[in-house]
Write a protein that holds these residues in place. Structure first.
Motif, PDB file in Angstrom:
ATOM      1  N   GLU A  34       3.106 -17.201   4.210  1.00 60.57           N
ATOM      2  CA  GLU A  34       3.071 -17.950   2.956  1.00 60.57           C
ATOM      3  C   GLU A  34       1.939 -17.472   2.059  1.00 60.57           C
ATOM      4  N   LEU A  35       0.759 -17.272   2.642  1.00 62.32           N
ATOM      5  CA  LEU A  35      -0.383 -16.786   1.876  1.00 62.32           C
ATOM      6  C   LEU A  35      -0.119 -15.368   1.384  1.00 62.32           C
ATOM      7  N   ALA A  36       0.471 -14.547   2.229  1.00 63.12           N
ATOM      8  CA  ALA A  36       0.800 -13.177   1.830  1.00 63.12           C
ATOM      9  C   ALA A  36       1.721 -13.194   0.623  1.00 63.12           C
ATOM     10  N   GLU A  37       2.741 -14.045   0.654  1.00 63.89           N
ATOM     11  CA  GLU A  37       3.695 -14.132  -0.450  1.00 63.89           C
ATOM     12  C   GLU A  37       3.007 -14.574  -1.743  1.00 63.89           C
ATOM     13  N   GLN A  38       2.124 -15.561  -1.651  1.00 62.53           N
ATOM     14  CA  GLN A  38       1.398 -16.043  -2.826  1.00 62.53           C
ATOM     15  C   GLN A  38       0.519 -14.947  -3.429  1.00 62.53           C
ATOM     16  N   LEU A  39      -0.200 -14.220  -2.573  1.00 59.81           N
ATOM     17  CA  LEU A  39      -1.101 -13.180  -3.056  1.00 59.81           C
ATOM     18  C   LEU A  39      -0.340 -11.992  -3.649  1.00 59.81           C
ATOM     19  N   VAL A  40       0.823 -11.672  -3.084  1.00 57.29           N
ATOM     20  CA  VAL A  40       1.650 -10.592  -3.632  1.00 57.29           C
ATOM     21  C   VAL A  40       2.170 -11.005  -5.006  1.00 57.29           C
ATOM     22  N   LYS A  41       2.669 -12.246  -5.132  1.00 55.62           N
ATOM     23  CA  LYS A  41       3.165 -12.743  -6.421  1.00 55.62           C
ATOM     24  C   LYS A  41       2.065 -12.757  -7.477  1.00 55.62           C
ATOM     25  N   ALA A  42       0.844 -13.070  -7.063  1.00 58.17           N
ATOM     26  CA  ALA A  42      -0.288 -13.114  -7.993  1.00 58.17           C
ATOM     27  C   ALA A  42      -0.784 -11.717  -8.365  1.00 58.17           C
ATOM     28  N   GLY A  43      -0.343 -10.690  -7.626  1.00 60.06           N
ATOM     29  CA  GLY A  43      -0.781  -9.330  -7.911  1.00 60.06           C
ATOM     30  C   GLY A  43      -2.122  -8.985  -7.309  1.00 60.06           C
ATOM     31  N   THR A  44      -2.589  -9.796  -6.370  1.00 57.37           N
ATOM     32  CA  THR A  44      -3.884  -9.554  -5.730  1.00 57.37           C
ATOM     33  C   THR A  44      -3.770  -8.522  -4.621  1.00 57.37           C
ATOM     34  N   ILE A  45      -2.671  -8.570  -3.862  1.00 58.45           N
ATOM     35  CA  ILE A  45      -2.439  -7.608  -2.783  1.00 58.45           C
ATOM     36  C   ILE A  45      -1.068  -6.976  -2.953  1.00 58.45           C
ATOM     37  N   ALA A  46      -0.883  -5.841  -2.288  1.00 57.64           N
ATOM     38  CA  ALA A  46       0.406  -5.152  -2.275  1.00 57.64           C
ATOM     39  C   ALA A  46       0.612  -4.577  -0.880  1.00 57.64           C
ATOM     40  N   PRO A  47       1.878  -4.519  -0.422  1.00 56.11           N
ATOM     41  CA  PRO A  47       2.126  -3.886   0.880  1.00 56.11           C
ATOM     42  C   PRO A  47       1.571  -2.466   0.874  1.00 56.11           C
ATOM     43  N   ILE A  48       0.983  -2.051   1.979  1.00 56.75           N
ATOM     44  CA  ILE A  48       0.295  -0.763   2.046  1.00 56.75           C
ATOM     45  C   ILE A  48       1.224   0.406   1.739  1.00 56.75           C
ATOM     46  N   ARG A  49       2.509   0.236   1.994  1.00 62.28           N
ATOM     47  CA  ARG A  49       3.464   1.320   1.740  1.00 62.28           C
ATOM     48  C   ARG A  49       4.077   1.248   0.350  1.00 62.28           C
ATOM     49  N   SER A  50       3.667   0.297  -0.469  1.00 59.08           N
ATOM     50  CA  SER A  50       4.220   0.176  -1.818  1.00 59.08           C
ATOM     51  C   SER A  50       3.642   1.260  -2.729  1.00 59.08           C
ATOM     52  N   ALA A  51       4.337   1.516  -3.826  1.00 57.27           N
ATOM     53  CA  ALA A  51       3.880   2.528  -4.791  1.00 57.27           C
ATOM     54  C   ALA A  51       2.520   2.146  -5.378  1.00 57.27           C
ATOM     55  N   THR A  52       2.303   0.866  -5.622  1.00 53.71           N
ATOM     56  CA  THR A  52       1.026   0.400  -6.186  1.00 53.71           C
ATOM     57  C   THR A  52      -0.133   0.708  -5.247  1.00 53.71           C
ATOM     58  N   ALA A  53       0.024   0.389  -3.979  1.00 54.62           N
ATOM     59  CA  ALA A  53      -1.037   0.624  -2.997  1.00 54.62           C
ATOM     60  C   ALA A  53      -1.272   2.114  -2.791  1.00 54.62           C
ATOM     61  N   GLN A  54      -0.205   2.888  -2.741  1.00 50.55           N
ATOM     62  CA  GLN A  54      -0.341   4.340  -2.557  1.00 50.55           C
ATOM     63  C   GLN A  54      -1.079   4.974  -3.733  1.00 50.55           C
ATOM     64  N   ALA A  55      -0.769   4.535  -4.953  1.00 50.47           N
ATOM     65  CA  ALA A  55      -1.444   5.071  -6.140  1.00 50.47           C
ATOM     66  C   ALA A  55      -2.936   4.741  -6.104  1.00 50.47           C
ATOM     67  N   LEU A  56      -3.266   3.525  -5.673  1.00 49.84           N
ATOM     68  CA  LEU A  56      -4.675   3.123  -5.581  1.00 49.84           C
ATOM     69  C   LEU A  56      -5.411   3.952  -4.538  1.00 49.84           C
ATOM     70  N   MET A  57      -4.778   4.198  -3.392  1.00 46.72           N
ATOM     71  CA  MET A  57      -5.421   5.004  -2.339  1.00 46.72           C
ATOM     72  C   MET A  57      -5.615   6.443  -2.804  1.00 46.72           C
ATOM     73  N   ARG A  58      -4.645   6.996  -3.536  1.00 47.55           N
ATOM     74  CA  ARG A  58      -4.797   8.359  -4.050  1.00 47.55           C
ATOM     75  C   ARG A  58      -5.927   8.432  -5.075  1.00 47.55           C
ATOM     76  N   ALA A  59      -6.025   7.423  -5.931  1.00 46.56           N
ATOM     77  CA  ALA A  59      -7.082   7.389  -6.940  1.00 46.56           C
ATOM     78  C   ALA A  59      -8.454   7.288  -6.274  1.00 46.56           C
ATOM     79  N   ASP A  60      -8.569   6.468  -5.222  1.00 44.08           N
ATOM     80  CA  ASP A  60      -9.842   6.336  -4.506  1.00 44.08           C
ATOM     81  C   ASP A  60     -10.228   7.639  -3.823  1.00 44.08           C
ATOM     82  N   ALA A  61      -9.256   8.358  -3.297  1.00 42.05           N
ATOM     83  CA  ALA A  61      -9.531   9.607  -2.591  1.00 42.05           C
ATOM     84  C   ALA A  61      -9.999  10.701  -3.546  1.00 42.05           C
ATOM     85  N   SER A  62      -9.539  10.666  -4.784  1.00 42.82           N
ATOM     86  CA  SER A  62      -9.901  11.718  -5.734  1.00 42.82           C
ATOM     87  C   SER A  62     -11.158  11.392  -6.524  1.00 42.82           C
ATOM     88  N   THR A  63     -11.652  10.151  -6.426  1.00 38.00           N
ATOM     89  CA  THR A  63     -12.844   9.744  -7.153  1.00 38.00           C
ATOM     90  C   THR A  63     -14.090  10.133  -6.361  1.00 38.00           C
TER      91      THR A  63
END
Length: 84
Positions: A34-63
């Motif tokens: 339930e908490l996971a669903e609320q946080l995903v809807k709010a845009g606070t977290i994303a599944p690690i395999r989602s495009a959003t999370a992957q883009a963030l990890m790539r950006a962190d790796a190149s910074t």
């Protein structure tokens, strides 16, 4: 066999659980679905395999690391610099 909990990535803001704080770019596993669903809807977290999370990890790796975030040199220990 128990189902392995899904891992998420904090993509906006931060999450505090007790004394632990999860900031943007860190892995987070919510305590329940339930908490996971609320946080995903709010845009606070994303599944690690989602495009959003992957883009963030790539950006962190190149910074490059921010200035002043490197560990201090080994000889900077104040206890070892005391006069005898």
């Amino acid at each position: 066999m128990a189902k392995k909990p899904e891992v998420f990535l904090v993509v906006d803001g931060c999450i505090q659980e007790g004394k632990t704080i999860y900031v943007k770019g860190k892995e987070y596993t919510p305590p329940n679905a339930e908490l996971a669903e609320q946080l995903v809807k709010a845009g606070t977290i994303a599944p690690i395999r989602s495009a959003t999370a992957q883009a963030l990890m790539r950006a962190d790796a190149s910074t490059p690391a921010a200035p002043g975030t490197q560990p201090p040199p080994a000889n900077s220990d104040l206890l070892n610099q005391q006069d005898e």
